[in-house]
Design a protein around this motif. Sequence first.
Motif, PDB file in Angstrom:
ATOM      1  N   ALA A  46      42.947  33.598 -38.630  1.00  0.00           N
ATOM      2  CA  ALA A  46      43.384  34.436 -37.360  1.00  0.00           C
ATOM      3  C   ALA A  46      45.014  34.206 -37.133  1.00  0.00           C
ATOM      4  CB  ALA A  46      42.860  34.383 -36.346  1.00  0.00           C
ATOM      5  N   GLN A  47      45.645  33.085 -37.349  1.00  0.00           N
ATOM      6  CA  GLN A  47      47.001  33.121 -37.277  1.00  0.00           C
ATOM      7  C   GLN A  47      47.610  33.416 -38.309  1.00  0.00           C
ATOM      8  OE1 GLN A  47      46.678  28.609 -36.404  1.00  0.00           O
ATOM      9  NE2 GLN A  47      46.393  29.021 -34.360  1.00  0.00           N
ATOM     10  N   SER A  48      47.357  33.528 -39.608  1.00  0.00           N
ATOM     11  CA  SER A  48      47.776  34.173 -40.847  1.00  0.00           C
ATOM     12  C   SER A  48      47.660  35.636 -40.990  1.00  0.00           C
ATOM     13  CB  SER A  48      47.333  33.228 -41.998  1.00  0.00           C
ATOM     14  OG  SER A  48      46.119  33.541 -42.126  1.00  0.00           O
ATOM     15  N   GLY A  49      47.018  36.200 -39.847  1.00  0.00           N
ATOM     16  CA  GLY A  49      46.649  37.544 -40.053  1.00  0.00           C
ATOM     17  C   GLY A  49      45.505  37.917 -41.035  1.00  0.00           C
ATOM     18  N   PRO A  89      41.406  41.275 -28.152  1.00  0.00           N
ATOM     19  CA  PRO A  89      41.372  42.531 -27.233  1.00  0.00           C
ATOM     20  C   PRO A  89      42.672  43.035 -26.929  1.00  0.00           C
ATOM     21  CG  PRO A  89      40.507  40.602 -26.200  1.00  0.00           C
ATOM     22  CD  PRO A  89      41.088  39.982 -27.291  1.00  0.00           C
ATOM     23  N   GLY A  90      43.905  42.313 -27.684  1.00  0.00           N
ATOM     24  CA  GLY A  90      45.192  43.172 -27.672  1.00  0.00           C
ATOM     25  C   GLY A  90      45.641  43.431 -26.330  1.00  0.00           C
ATOM     26  N   LEU A 143      42.085  29.343 -27.775  1.00  0.00           N
ATOM     27  CA  LEU A 143      43.110  30.509 -27.866  1.00  0.00           C
ATOM     28  C   LEU A 143      43.940  30.418 -28.910  1.00  0.00           C
ATOM     29  CD1 LEU A 143      44.400  32.794 -25.664  1.00  0.00           C
ATOM     30  CD2 LEU A 143      46.178  30.981 -25.198  1.00  0.00           C
ATOM     31  N   VAL A 144      44.120  31.516 -29.622  1.00  0.00           N
ATOM     32  CA  VAL A 144      44.919  31.616 -30.834  1.00  0.00           C
ATOM     33  C   VAL A 144      46.167  32.617 -30.883  1.00  0.00           C
ATOM     34  CG1 VAL A 144      43.155  30.649 -32.426  1.00  0.00           C
ATOM     35  CG2 VAL A 144      43.339  33.179 -31.958  1.00  0.00           C
ATOM     36  N   GLY A 145      47.130  32.356 -31.318  1.00  0.00           N
ATOM     37  CA  GLY A 145      48.265  33.411 -31.550  1.00  0.00           C
ATOM     38  C   GLY A 145      48.215  33.915 -32.815  1.00  0.00           C
ATOM     39  N   THR A 146      48.161  35.464 -33.022  1.00  0.00           N
ATOM     40  CA  THR A 146      47.911  36.106 -34.285  1.00  0.00           C
ATOM     41  C   THR A 146      48.967  37.023 -34.389  1.00  0.00           C
ATOM     42  OG1 THR A 146      46.522  37.918 -33.711  1.00  0.00           O
ATOM     43  CG2 THR A 146      45.369  35.983 -33.731  1.00  0.00           C
ATOM     44  N   PRO A 147      49.213  37.844 -35.446  1.00  0.00           N
ATOM     45  CA  PRO A 147      50.401  38.971 -35.579  1.00  0.00           C
ATOM     46  C   PRO A 147      49.970  40.117 -34.507  1.00  0.00           C
ATOM     47  CG  PRO A 147      49.572  38.022 -37.565  1.00  0.00           C
ATOM     48  CD  PRO A 147      48.598  37.397 -36.779  1.00  0.00           C
TER      49      PRO A 147
END
Length: 288
Positions: A46-49, A89-90, A143-147
Amino acid sequence: MNAQNTDARAALKPEEFTALAAELGLGTIHIKETSESTNTELANLAQSGEAGDRSVYFTEFQQHGKGRLGRTWLTPQCSALTVSVLALPGKSMPTESLSWYTMLAALAWCQAVGEHTTVAARIKWPNDVLAGDKKICGILAQLVGTPQGFGVVVGTGMNVDQDRSEIPVDTATSLKLANGAAVSRAALLGSYLRHFTALDIAFREVSGDAAAALVNYGSQSLSQLVSTQLATLNVDVRVEFPDGSQLEGVAKTLESDGALLVRDAAGTEHRVLAGDVHHVRRADGKYA
């Protein structure tokens, strides 16, 4: 996934995942024979897209599964359902609403178990599913940060086909033991992903407001739906906090932000947002 596969220890077929992904509009499907941790590996994607919304990461044998407080576990190959789902969910909801996905997943498992077994599965706050007073499923959301912004990876491990000798602790069980008969892992996983997706869609439609009525759920909110299945309410509990302190009292309500409201012996109410909760047995051996 169809219910024809009744061999609970048979490896799940990739084509069944493909059909389910098309039906539900899932993201990428990752099926691994073994995995260090489905949550970690899906979070990295997810983090790498490389993994998009509602991507699924499944393994037949998780070697270093992660639970709360750094706990790990192993299960016999093809005996459990170890799966992680990525929800992105953006801008449809605030980041703080992502904390509800732990109990959203628990609710989806209760619904799936009810479709395929005689077990009345209940939720133990904040991240377990019970059969009676024994654990059948653990859930860990991160929780994860994604592009595409922040998302949440929800990993679950459902005990399906283990015998008593394969359950390492007395406080846990499997669906086969609780149900008195084997359960199709393929059918069960299919139901879980359907219910998870339906709840996810409905939750996004109300912008992550756990107190808002969900479409197609009888005007009930996510908070109300979870509370109906919450075995922790009106039970004597002992809460163990990360700093080593403890709280004892009666769990009264589930708050709109997911906190557990606990009333101690002096009548003081405490909002518990994090901690290990133990259901306390009474002197007669029963739960309060």
